[in-house]
Design an enzyme around this catalytic site. Structure first.
Site, mmCIF file in Angstrom:
data_model
loop_
_atom_site.group_PDB
_atom_site.id
_atom_site.type_symbol
_atom_site.label_atom_id
_atom_site.label_comp_id
_atom_site.label_asym_id
_atom_site.label_seq_id
_atom_site.Cartn_x
_atom_site.Cartn_y
_atom_site.Cartn_z
ATOM 1 N N HIS A 86 32.020 38.933 29.458
ATOM 2 C CA HIS A 86 32.970 39.802 29.276
ATOM 3 C C HIS A 86 34.140 39.725 30.178
ATOM 4 C CE1 HIS A 86 30.789 42.848 32.492
ATOM 5 N NE2 HIS A 86 31.612 41.994 33.044
ATOM 6 N N GLU A 119 33.183 43.852 26.566
ATOM 7 C CA GLU A 119 31.911 43.733 26.318
ATOM 8 C C GLU A 119 31.729 42.609 24.907
ATOM 9 O OE1 GLU A 119 30.137 43.568 28.986
ATOM 10 O OE2 GLU A 119 28.772 45.685 28.768
ATOM 11 N N ASN A 148 27.569 38.097 30.595
ATOM 12 C CA ASN A 148 27.718 37.905 29.332
ATOM 13 C C ASN A 148 28.854 37.607 28.619
ATOM 14 O OD1 ASN A 148 29.304 40.172 29.837
ATOM 15 N ND2 ASN A 148 27.905 41.591 28.624
ATOM 16 N N ASP A 184 39.522 48.313 35.240
ATOM 17 C CA ASP A 184 38.581 49.192 34.230
ATOM 18 C C ASP A 184 37.857 50.432 35.244
ATOM 19 O OD1 ASP A 184 37.242 47.592 35.903
ATOM 20 O OD2 ASP A 184 36.244 46.285 34.437
HETATM 21 C C1 F6R Z 1 35.087 44.228 37.281
HETATM 22 C C2 F6R Z 1 35.006 43.941 35.960
HETATM 23 C C3 F6R Z 1 34.005 42.738 35.811
HETATM 24 C C4 F6R Z 1 33.533 41.573 36.737
HETATM 25 C C5 F6R Z 1 32.411 40.829 36.222
HETATM 26 C C6 F6R Z 1 32.191 39.694 37.190
HETATM 27 O O1 F6R Z 1 36.457 45.011 37.551
HETATM 28 O O2 F6R Z 1 35.581 44.093 35.207
HETATM 29 O O3 F6R Z 1 34.635 42.257 34.525
HETATM 30 O O4 F6R Z 1 34.743 40.975 36.838
HETATM 31 O O5 F6R Z 1 31.524 41.514 35.824
HETATM 32 O O6 F6R Z 1 31.538 40.484 38.164
HETATM 33 P P1 F6R Z 1 31.043 39.590 39.555
HETATM 34 O O7 F6R Z 1 32.243 39.093 40.219
HETATM 35 O O8 F6R Z 1 30.131 40.759 40.296
HETATM 36 O O9 F6R Z 1 29.878 38.663 39.172
#
Ligand code: F6R
Length: 261
Positions: free
Chosen positions: A158, A163, A156, A87
């Site tokens: 995702h 999202e 959330n 992303d």
């Molecule tokens: C990062 C991404 C997000 C994270 C997710 C969890 O490239 O795409 O989906 O993997 O927000 O983030 P952490 O590991 O910081 O809790």
């Protein structure tokens, strides 16, 4: 699982195995990271030219450090791997330190010695980002889809920046970040007001088609969403819940995430 126990010296427990999802709970973050590195190592040993999509975010950082360490000791061969960016923030240059490409580069591409020619960007800083999404999709399909996908779980639900609500066939696209993601990413940006509002994300369709998926989940703050993702109904409101119908999904959670304390 026995192998992980031996290597890490930490207690691990296989909590439930559904047809598609294998959930393994590990004693702590260190054990989770070692188990994740074992999963990865096994995957690339089976397919040395694997197409891989690795998440950024905090959770996989220990896993990547462990892999970098194994790579520096000559234990893993990364020379043929092909890496796809998961992303990107819309409009942020790739050399901006805050860009997700820059992050992936620092923690994964460089330490693992991946050749630049084996990295596929999801470019958020081009004139036509929608076209960039189509180009990315074509590159993933040309590679035959993802062999390995390493994902974190958003607070959330995702996956990448898919999202909620995101249906399972959501394509690679530009998305609006939800208030929850803006709050959760504020720590990287020095405040919510600085967090970009839009991003590009690899689609649910490509992620759910990966041959093997690893979801890493750590910390008490992920307790509720972890249970909703792997035990709750499959719904666009929790995009990660669709992993229940993907093939070969391994969920590594630490005790804190699984038990909530
Ligand atoms: C990062 C991404 C997000 C994270 C997710 C969890 O490239 O795409 O989906 O993997 O927000 O983030 P952490 O590991 O910081 O809790």
């Amino acid at each position: 699982m026995r192998k992980w126990r031996r290597r890490t010296g930490h207690i691990c427990q296989s909590v439930c195995c559904s047809e598609n999802v294998n959930l393994i709970v590990l004693g702590d973050y260190k054990a989770l990271s070692c188990a994740g590195a074992d999963w990865f190592e096994e995957g690339i040993r089976e397919k040395p030219d694997a197409a891989i999509v690795p998440a950024t975010g905090d959770t996989p950082m220990g896993l990547y450090r462990e892999l970098a360490e194994r790579h520096s000791r000559g234990l893993i061969d990364t020379s043929q791997l092909c890496i796809f960016q998961l992303d990107a923030y819309l409009g942020l240059a790739q050399d901006d330190r805050r860009s997700l490409f820059g992050w992936m580069h620092r923690v994964f591409i460089e330490p693992l010695g991946i050749a630049e020619s084996n990295v596929v960007r999801l470019a958020g800083d081009v004139l036509d980002p929608w076209e960039a999404c189509r180009v990315y999709e074509a590159a993933v399909r040309a590679a035959g889809g993802f062999d390995l996908s390493v994902l974190g779980l958003g607070p959330n639900g995702h996956l990448g920046f898919n999202e909620p609500p995101s249906p399972p066939d959501a394509p690679t696209r530009i998305v609006d970040l939800t208030p929850e993601s803006i709050v959760s990413n504020a720590r990287y940006w020095g405040g919510e007001e600085h967090v970009p509002r839009h991003a590009l994300t690899c689609g649910m369709d490509l992620l759910l088609a990966a041959r093997r998926t690893l979801l890493v989940v750590s910390g008490t703050h992920k307790h509720e969403i972890l249970h909703r993702a792997i035990e709750g109904p499959q719904t666009p409101a929790v995009p990660a819940s669709y992993l229940q119908s993907a093939s070969h999904v391994t969920v590594l959670a630490d005790q804190a995430a699984w038990q909530g304390r």
